[in-house]
Scaffold this motif. Sequence first.
Motif, PDB file in Angstrom:
ATOM      1  N   HIS A 350      33.622  30.695  31.018  1.00  0.00           N
ATOM      2  CA  HIS A 350      33.405  31.230  32.370  1.00  0.00           C
ATOM      3  C   HIS A 350      34.214  30.505  33.446  1.00  0.00           C
ATOM      4  O   HIS A 350      33.736  30.293  34.561  1.00  0.00           O
ATOM      5  CB  HIS A 350      31.912  31.206  32.732  1.00  0.00           C
ATOM      6  CG  HIS A 350      31.060  32.010  31.804  1.00  0.00           C
ATOM      7  ND1 HIS A 350      31.078  33.386  31.784  1.00  0.00           N
ATOM      8  CD2 HIS A 350      30.185  31.616  30.831  1.00  0.00           C
ATOM      9  CE1 HIS A 350      30.237  33.815  30.851  1.00  0.00           C
ATOM     10  NE2 HIS A 350      29.696  32.771  30.262  1.00  0.00           N
ATOM     11  N   GLU A 356      34.890  35.810  36.944  1.00  0.00           N
ATOM     12  CA  GLU A 356      33.955  35.061  37.788  1.00  0.00           C
ATOM     13  C   GLU A 356      33.927  35.571  39.224  1.00  0.00           C
ATOM     14  O   GLU A 356      32.910  35.445  39.912  1.00  0.00           O
ATOM     15  CB  GLU A 356      34.294  33.571  37.742  1.00  0.00           C
ATOM     16  CG  GLU A 356      34.166  32.953  36.359  1.00  0.00           C
ATOM     17  CD  GLU A 356      32.836  33.250  35.694  1.00  0.00           C
ATOM     18  OE1 GLU A 356      31.793  32.832  36.234  1.00  0.00           O
ATOM     19  OE2 GLU A 356      32.828  33.934  34.653  1.00  0.00           O
ATOM     20  N   ARG A 359      31.242  38.028  39.640  1.00  0.00           N
ATOM     21  CA  ARG A 359      29.926  37.389  39.700  1.00  0.00           C
ATOM     22  C   ARG A 359      29.618  36.897  41.114  1.00  0.00           C
ATOM     23  O   ARG A 359      28.493  37.026  41.602  1.00  0.00           O
ATOM     24  CB  ARG A 359      29.847  36.215  38.718  1.00  0.00           C
ATOM     25  CG  ARG A 359      29.798  36.618  37.247  1.00  0.00           C
ATOM     26  CD  ARG A 359      29.550  35.418  36.347  1.00  0.00           C
ATOM     27  NE  ARG A 359      28.258  34.818  36.614  1.00  0.00           N
ATOM     28  CZ  ARG A 359      28.070  33.578  37.079  1.00  0.00           C
ATOM     29  NH1 ARG A 359      29.100  32.811  37.361  1.00  0.00           N
ATOM     30  NH2 ARG A 359      26.857  33.108  37.272  1.00  0.00           N
TER      31      ARG A 359
END
Length: 371
Positions: A350, A356, A359
């Motif tokens: 990640h 990312e 996210r």
Amino acid sequence: MKILQIGMGNIAGGLESFVMNYYRVLVHMDVQFDFVCMYDKIAYEDEIKKLGGKIYYIPNVKKNYQGYVKQLKRILRETKYDVVHVNMLSAANIVPLRIAGKMNIPKVIAHSHSSSCPGFIRKTMDWWNRPKIARYATERVACGEMAGRWLFGDKAYQSGKVILVNNAIQAEKFCFQAEERDVLRKKMGWENKIVIGHVGRFDIPKNHDRMVDIMKCVVTKNKDVVLCLIGPKEGLYEQIREKVQKADLEKHVYFAGKQENVSRYLSAMDVFLFPSLFEGVPFALIEEQANGLPCVMSDAVSEEAVIFPESVKRLSLQKDDQTWADTIIQMGNLKRKPQDVICEGIRKAHFDITTEAQRLKDLYLGIGAGG
């Protein structure tokens, strides 16, 4: 979607790299960053403007508290921001959190980027302000577990109140380039040398002072070695340069200054040295692993920064300089992993910015964890 970023300084460091790495991707996902800066100039100023970001220069809170408060309140009144994202190296200054919280900004993020802070006054202010963070921040975010526990406490972390957002990078940007390696090593006269590298500001946490001590031991074992230090010639630079001179290591230490193309230098290196006194999850370690470099780092650095354990050796700062020197020479003999293996490892861990960034956008929107 408009986000107000607070906390970036005038020198490009890990915190600044985090904000910009995500900004470069999120700007193409209908997310716009604006910035508050209390210095004469913000790091990455030209790029921020090119990306469409607005920069508000306001008084330094330490020098003009009332002016800082007045200007920040004006900014938040005049422009509707969906999120105020406060990037923090400690809780010494929680003024922006308090102002944003009291002005009912929909989402106020307190983001921990470190795992300690230097200086008696700063530590005292940090201790005093920590309990107040939860009053004003709607979300508590950290670059890693160590940073999250340090600023927000074990109880908050263990109860799931701290959201981890990794210091992600564009891995391909730091890929090993054999041709770049050969060209730079020839230019610098490093063809037959072991090149030890470091990337970071000349600041107390990076522990450049210890690097020089370790180099004394390395040179006693092998004269064909050079330490390449990349970072702006500011802060403790002059102090470290003088120490290098007194140790008669000028032929073995190269001050590269600030470099726009760090990957080129990473490719020219054989081993990375990172004896930090404390860190969160430093970008430099993620970037050097993306390049395939073996690394020797202190165990004061969060283990979360280790993507490839077989290529990283963690040592206690209590170990003597000779142990560090021997380990560096040993790790310098390791070969780099294939690039496809490296990129896949970074994605699974990640640290790939392409995944990312989504996210972080979800966090801004209130989707998923912390929503």
